[in-house]
Enzyme design. Structure first.
Site, PDB file in Angstrom:
ATOM      1  CB  CYS A  41      -0.940  -0.006   1.210  1.00  9.69           C
ATOM      2  SG  CYS A  41      -1.897   1.517   1.373  1.00  9.69           S
ATOM      3  CB  SER A 145      -1.924  -9.702  -2.250  1.00 10.10           C
ATOM      4  OG  SER A 145      -2.136  -8.297  -2.382  1.00 10.10           O
ATOM      5  N   GLY A 181     -10.314  -4.414 -16.163  1.00 12.49           N
ATOM      6  CA  GLY A 181     -11.060  -3.177 -15.939  1.00 12.49           C
ATOM      7  C   GLY A 181     -11.490  -3.005 -14.509  1.00 12.49           C
ATOM      8  N   GLY A 182     -10.639  -3.452 -13.583  1.00 19.18           N
ATOM      9  CA  GLY A 182     -10.918  -3.261 -12.163  1.00 19.18           C
ATOM     10  C   GLY A 182     -10.289  -1.985 -11.640  1.00 19.18           C
ATOM     11  N   GLY A 185      -6.425  -1.201 -12.751  1.00 13.27           N
ATOM     12  CA  GLY A 185      -6.303  -0.874 -14.161  1.00 13.27           C
ATOM     13  C   GLY A 185      -6.899   0.470 -14.517  1.00 13.27           C
ATOM     14  N   GLY A 271      -5.870  -8.446 -11.068  1.00  9.44           N
ATOM     15  CA  GLY A 271      -6.091  -8.746  -9.656  1.00  9.44           C
ATOM     16  C   GLY A 271      -4.800  -9.049  -8.936  1.00  9.44           C
ATOM     17  CG  LEU A 319     -10.695  -3.140  -0.197  1.00  7.87           C
ATOM     18  CD1 LEU A 319     -12.117  -2.879   0.271  1.00  7.87           C
ATOM     19  CD2 LEU A 319     -10.340  -2.229  -1.365  1.00  7.87           C
ATOM     20  CG  HIS A 444     -27.267  24.955  -0.159  1.00  7.30           C
ATOM     21  ND1 HIS A 444     -27.431  24.156  -1.270  1.00  7.30           N
ATOM     22  CD2 HIS A 444     -27.390  26.247  -0.586  1.00  7.30           C
ATOM     23  CE1 HIS A 444     -27.653  24.927  -2.320  1.00  7.30           C
ATOM     24  NE2 HIS A 444     -27.636  26.189  -1.942  1.00  7.30           N
TER      25      HIS A 444
END
EC number: 1.8.1.4
Length: 466
Positions: A41, A145, A181-182, A185, A271, A319, A444
């Site tokens: 990370c 990982s 396409g995760g 990427g 992945g 994550l 607002h």
């Protein structure tokens, strides 16, 4: 030397587990095979990618949006080496901060490859070949990982690369082909598209971000396509070849026709896989599943009672914040506390622009589980704050139980979605209804008003500004 807890791996899960255990009075050691702390990370993942995403976003705005704000500048140019240098500086500062936290919390740091001798002893093999063995009453596996690939792809780390190499290229690609396409990427594809590269994303599934809500995937693809990224979904890659400085990617579309893509770089972003190599798990009998993930119970305890595992090395979303929560859970469990973690409420984020964030169930999940639900949706385009900043793409979508009105899922595409999603996570932690969220006064003009409006749409079908 003997410790109450030995942590193998210093990524977000590992170093947070070490800190929390020390805070609770445990004598703690942490083992890291690299020279810097922080794991994937901090060193080659979350932090450097966000640095490049921010830098490239500034450049993209200067080229494409400054004029609309009445700002005239000379044609901006990219100093890519300086951009990469800035990224490296941020990483260095962050890893140094983790080292400071280890010292502050009296956590002993050992540099080297940690491997099990037996259930309570870990051998540390240092870079110079020397060895040292330490003892731990309890041991936490937090080895994370590594990038995954496809069996027929040869990663040369020069032209056919993973995310690690994509974060330290020496040049901006002319045409970057992204396989996958995760999240990884799309984020790195966005970086290089903003900086001037042609980018083509090749995805096996019929949509990008395939695990996210279908509406989110559709909207994100539409927006990124508008930014110039090309997509080839429902394409299965069959071959990747390098010829000099050219990379040829062959794929088959849904009609079984061969399609060929040619570029100068190919990012393989299919992945990640758990990293257990060299741990010596066979020496202690820690069980792995079919995906080589460490098997754990509800306390994150492995098949060996005093050994625990957290983060990417076990099942679940890969994550950093999931790993952090698991690190805290194990440390508190070992201190006799009763922590909990609700995996349904761990948010997922894609740091493209607009950002994407989600927590809870998708529509497809609710359908498959037979849960009756109602939907509230509100466009970012309808917000005064979005029009003021020019960030009008996206929406907030809220899924609520049709009978009880309890919020079951929140999905956001829009500016600052990564920060906005936490309002939803807090609400869902306390079992809030769509009406509860709709009745809370929001400042607002803010982006967060879209959440209030979507909640009202889910509750009574009558948002105020749409």
């Amino acid at each position: 030397m003997k410790y109450d807890i030995v942590v193998i791996g210093s990524g977000p899960g590992g170093y947070i587990a070490a800190i929390r255990a020390s805070q609770l009075g445990k004598k703690v050691a942490i083992i890291e095979k690299y020279a810097t702390l922080g794991g994937t990370c901090t060193n080659v993942g979350c932090i450097p990618s966000k640095a490049l995403l921010d830098s490239s976003h500034h450049f993209y705005d200067a080229v494409n949006h400054f004029d609309a704000h009445g700002i005239t500048v000379e044609t901006p140019k990219v100093d890519f080496s300086k951009m990469v240098e800035r990224k490296a500086g941020i990483v260095e500062t962050t890893t140094g901060g983790i080292k400071y936290l280890m010292d502050k919390n009296s956590v002993d740091v050992f540099e080297g490859l940690g491997s099990f001798v037996d259930a309570t002893h870990v051998k540390i093999t240092k870079n110079d070949g020397s060895e040292e063995t330490i003892e731990g009453t309890n041991i936490i596996i937090a080895t994370g990982s590594k990038p995954a690939s496809l069996p027929f792809i040869s990663i040369d780390k020069e032209r056919i690369i993973t995310s690690t190499e994509a974060l330290k290229l020496k040049e901006i690609p002319k045409h970057l082909i992204v396989i996958g396409g995760g999240v990884i990427g799309l984020e790195l594809g966005s970086v290089y598209k903003r900086l001037g590269a042609d980018v083509t994303v090749v995805e096996y599934a019929d949509k990008i971000t395939p695990t996210m809500d279908a509406d989110v995937s559709k909207e994100l693809q539409k927006v990124l396509k508008k930014q110039g990224i090309k997509f080839a979904v429902s394409h299965g890659v069959t071959a990747v070849e390098r010829k000099g400085n050219e990379v040829i990617v062959k794929a088959t579309d849904k009609k079984d026709r061969e399609v060929v893509f040619t570029g100068d770089y190919c990012l393989v972003a299919v992945g990640r896989k758990p990293f257990t190599q060299g741990l010596g798990l066979e020496n202690v009998g820690v069980q792995l599943n079919k995906r080589n993930q460490v098997e754990v119970n509800e306390h994150l305890q492995t098949s060996v009672s005093n050994i625990y595992a957290i983060g990417d090395v076990i099942t679940g979303a890969m994550l950093a914040h999931k790993a952090e929560e698991e690190g805290v859970v194990v440390a508190e469990h070992l201190a006799g506390q009763k922590p909990h973690i609700d995996y349904n409420l761990i948010p997922g984020v894609v740091y493209t622009w607009p950002e994407v964030a989600a927590v809870g169930k998708t529509e497809d999940q609710l359908k498959s589980e037979g849960i009756t639900y109602k939907t509230g949706k509100f466009s970012m385009r309808a917000l005064g704050r979005s029009r003021a900043s020019g960030d009008i793409d996206g929406f907030v979508k809220i899924l609520a139980d049709k009978n009880t009105d309890e919020i079951l899922g929140v999905h956001i595409v829009g500016a600052r979605a990564a920060d906005l999603i936490m309002e939803a996570a807090v609400a869902m932690e306390y079992k809030a209804s769509a009406e509860d969220l709709a009745r809370i006064c929001h400042g607002h003009p803010t982006y967060s008003e879209a959440i209030k409006e979507a909640a009202k749409a889910a509750w009574d079908g009558k948002p105020l500004n749409a």
